[in-house]
Write a protein that holds these residues in place. Structure first.
Motif, PDB file in Angstrom:
ATOM      1  N   GLU A  21      -5.061   3.415   9.759  1.00  0.00           N
ATOM      2  CA  GLU A  21      -4.598   4.210  10.900  1.00  0.00           C
ATOM      3  C   GLU A  21      -5.764   4.976  11.525  1.00  0.00           C
ATOM      4  N   LYS A  35      -3.004   6.665   6.816  1.00  0.00           N
ATOM      5  CA  LYS A  35      -2.595   5.681   5.821  1.00  0.00           C
ATOM      6  C   LYS A  35      -3.435   4.409   5.935  1.00  0.00           C
ATOM      7  N   TYR A  36      -3.626   3.750   4.795  1.00  0.00           N
ATOM      8  CA  TYR A  36      -4.255   2.433   4.804  1.00  0.00           C
ATOM      9  C   TYR A  36      -3.383   1.458   4.022  1.00  0.00           C
ATOM     10  N   LEU A  37      -3.448   0.207   4.431  1.00  0.00           N
ATOM     11  CA  LEU A  37      -2.686  -0.863   3.804  1.00  0.00           C
ATOM     12  C   LEU A  37      -3.619  -2.039   3.571  1.00  0.00           C
ATOM     13  N   GLY A  39      -3.637   4.975  -0.848  1.00  0.00           N
ATOM     14  CA  GLY A  39      -2.893   4.750   0.382  1.00  0.00           C
ATOM     15  C   GLY A  39      -3.218   5.665   1.534  1.00  0.00           C
ATOM     16  N   TYR A  47      -4.651   0.725  14.817  1.00  0.00           N
ATOM     17  CA  TYR A  47      -5.235   0.377  13.523  1.00  0.00           C
ATOM     18  C   TYR A  47      -6.590  -0.316  13.636  1.00  0.00           C
ATOM     19  N   ALA A  83       0.876  -1.148   0.000  1.00  0.00           N
ATOM     20  CA  ALA A  83       0.000   0.000   0.000  1.00  0.00           C
ATOM     21  C   ALA A  83       0.898   1.177   0.000  1.00  0.00           C
ATOM     22  N   VAL A  84       0.759   1.880  -0.936  1.00  0.00           N
ATOM     23  CA  VAL A  84       1.688   2.944  -1.257  1.00  0.00           C
ATOM     24  C   VAL A  84       0.943   4.255  -1.168  1.00  0.00           C
ATOM     25  N   ASP A 135      -7.048   4.148  -7.055  1.00  0.00           N
ATOM     26  CA  ASP A 135      -6.750   2.843  -6.464  1.00  0.00           C
ATOM     27  C   ASP A 135      -8.005   1.986  -6.607  1.00  0.00           C
ATOM     28  N   MET A 173      -8.083  -4.518   5.222  1.00  0.00           N
ATOM     29  CA  MET A 173      -7.476  -3.195   5.240  1.00  0.00           C
ATOM     30  C   MET A 173      -7.026  -2.861   6.662  1.00  0.00           C
ATOM     31  N   LYS A 212      -4.085  -6.042   2.613  1.00  0.00           N
ATOM     32  CA  LYS A 212      -3.391  -7.332   2.561  1.00  0.00           C
ATOM     33  C   LYS A 212      -4.392  -8.450   2.309  1.00  0.00           C
TER      34      LYS A 212
END
Length: 261
Positions: free
Chosen positions: A124, A109-111, A97, A139, A17-18, A44, A121, A113
Motif C-alpha cells: 500500500e 499493509k503488504y501482501l 503484514g 499499490y 498476508a496477515v 515474518d 509483494m 503472492k
C-alpha cells in the motif's frame, strides 16, 4: 494506462498476508489521516530480504507479470526488510503484514503472492493522496531479489604477521585482476579510507576481527576474504567489500585495494 500524478508526503520514502494488528486510522489536526503505528512485532521470515519495485497498480488484481501497467519511472525503487522489524531506512519499521512510517504516521499493509515462479509483494502506497486527500491507496508491486545472506564468522584464529599494521585504500575494483597501480579504476572518493590490523586478531574497530585470510564483521555477520600480493615491489591487499549489494541483493562483492602505510 494513463499516468497519474502522486502527491508525495512531506517525508518521502527513500529507496505486504496477515496483519499483526488492525491498521486503524484517525484524523489529526488539519484533517490529516494518521494511522495507529504502535503495533506489536510479529516475525515474518518470508518478507526478510530485498524487494525491487517493478510496477504500480490501483489494485493487486490488476498486476500482470508479463505487462507493466505504470508508464513512468517508479519513485519507490526498493524495500529491504531486516530481522527484528527493522529496515535500511530509520523511519520505517515492520511487523507481519504491515510497514509503519513514524514520520508520516502511516501503517501500510503488504501482501506477498507467488506468481509465475517468483515472489511479489503488493505494498500500500500511503502518500499524500491518502493522508491529505483521503483517497484509497494504490499499490507498489515489488519482486523479491533475495534473502539476507549471513556468513560463518566464528572462525578460529590463525596468525598472519604480514597483515599486522595499517593499510590505506588506493582503489576499488571489480576483481583483483583488474587493478593497475599506475591507473586508478575508481573515479570517486573511496568510502573505506584505511584498515588497522592489530596483533592477536583484533581489528581497528570493535565490530570486526580477523584470522589469516579473513575479516569477520560481527554486526553485518560477514566474513570477507583478503589476499596480499606483491606488485612491482609493493605489497597490496585485495579486500572483499561485502556491502548491502552482497548481503541483501545477492551480488558478487567487489574489492578494495589497500597499500600498507
Amino acid at each position: 494506462m494513463k499516468t497519474k500524478l502522486i502527491l508525495l508526503t512531506a517525508l518521502l520514502f527513500v529507496s505486504g498476508a496477515v496483519a499483526a494488528g488492525d491498521t486503524k486510522s484517525g484524523k489529526a489536526a488539519g484533517n490529516v489521516i494518521e494511522d495507529d503505528i504502535n503495533l506489536p512485532f510479529v516475525d515474518d521470515k518470508e518478507v526478510q530480504g530485498s524487494w525491487r519495485s517493478v510496477d504500480f497498480v490501483a489494485e493487486p488484481g490488476q498486476f500482470d507479470p508479463k505487462k507493466r501497467s505504470w508508464d513512468d519511472e517508479l519513485y519507490l525503487k526498493e524495500l529491504v526488510f531486516l530481522p527484528g522489524g527493522k529496515t535500511l531506512n530509520g523511519w520505517l519499521t515492520w511487523t507481519k503484514g504491515v510497514v509503519m512510517h513514524r514520520g508520516d504516521k502511516t501503517a501500510s499493509k503488504y501482501l506477498i503472492k507467488k506468481m509465475a515462479g517468483a515472489e511479489y509483494m503488493f505494498f500500500e502506497w500511503k502518500s499524500g493522496d491518502y493522508t491529505i486527500r483521503h483517497q484509497k491507496p494504490e499499490y507498489y508491486v515489488l519482486k523479491k531479489q533475495g534473502g539476507i545472506k549471513r556468513d560463518k564468522i566464528d572462525l578460529p584464529f590463525n596468525d598472519d604477521p604480514q597483515v599486522v599494521g595499517t593499510w590505506e585504500s588506493v582503489d576499488f575494483v571489480e576483481s583483483p585482476e583488474k587493478f593497475t597501480p599506475a591507473e586508478k579504476a575508481w573515479a570517486g572518493d573511496l568510502y573505506l579510507k584505511e584498515m588497522t590490523f592489530k596483533e592477536g586478531g583484533k581489528g581497528g574497530n570493535t565490530w570486526w576481527s580477523w584470522t589469516k585470510g579473513v575479516v569477520m564483521h560481527s554486526g553485518d555477520r560477514t566474513a570477507s576474504a583478503y589476499t596480499i600480493k606483491d606488485i612491482g615491489g609493493t605489497q597490496y591487499m585485495f579486500f572483499e567489500w561485502k556491502s548491502g549489494d552482497y548481503t541483501f541483493r545477492g551480488m558478487k562483492p567487489h574489492y578494495y585495494v589497500l597499500k600498507k602505510k
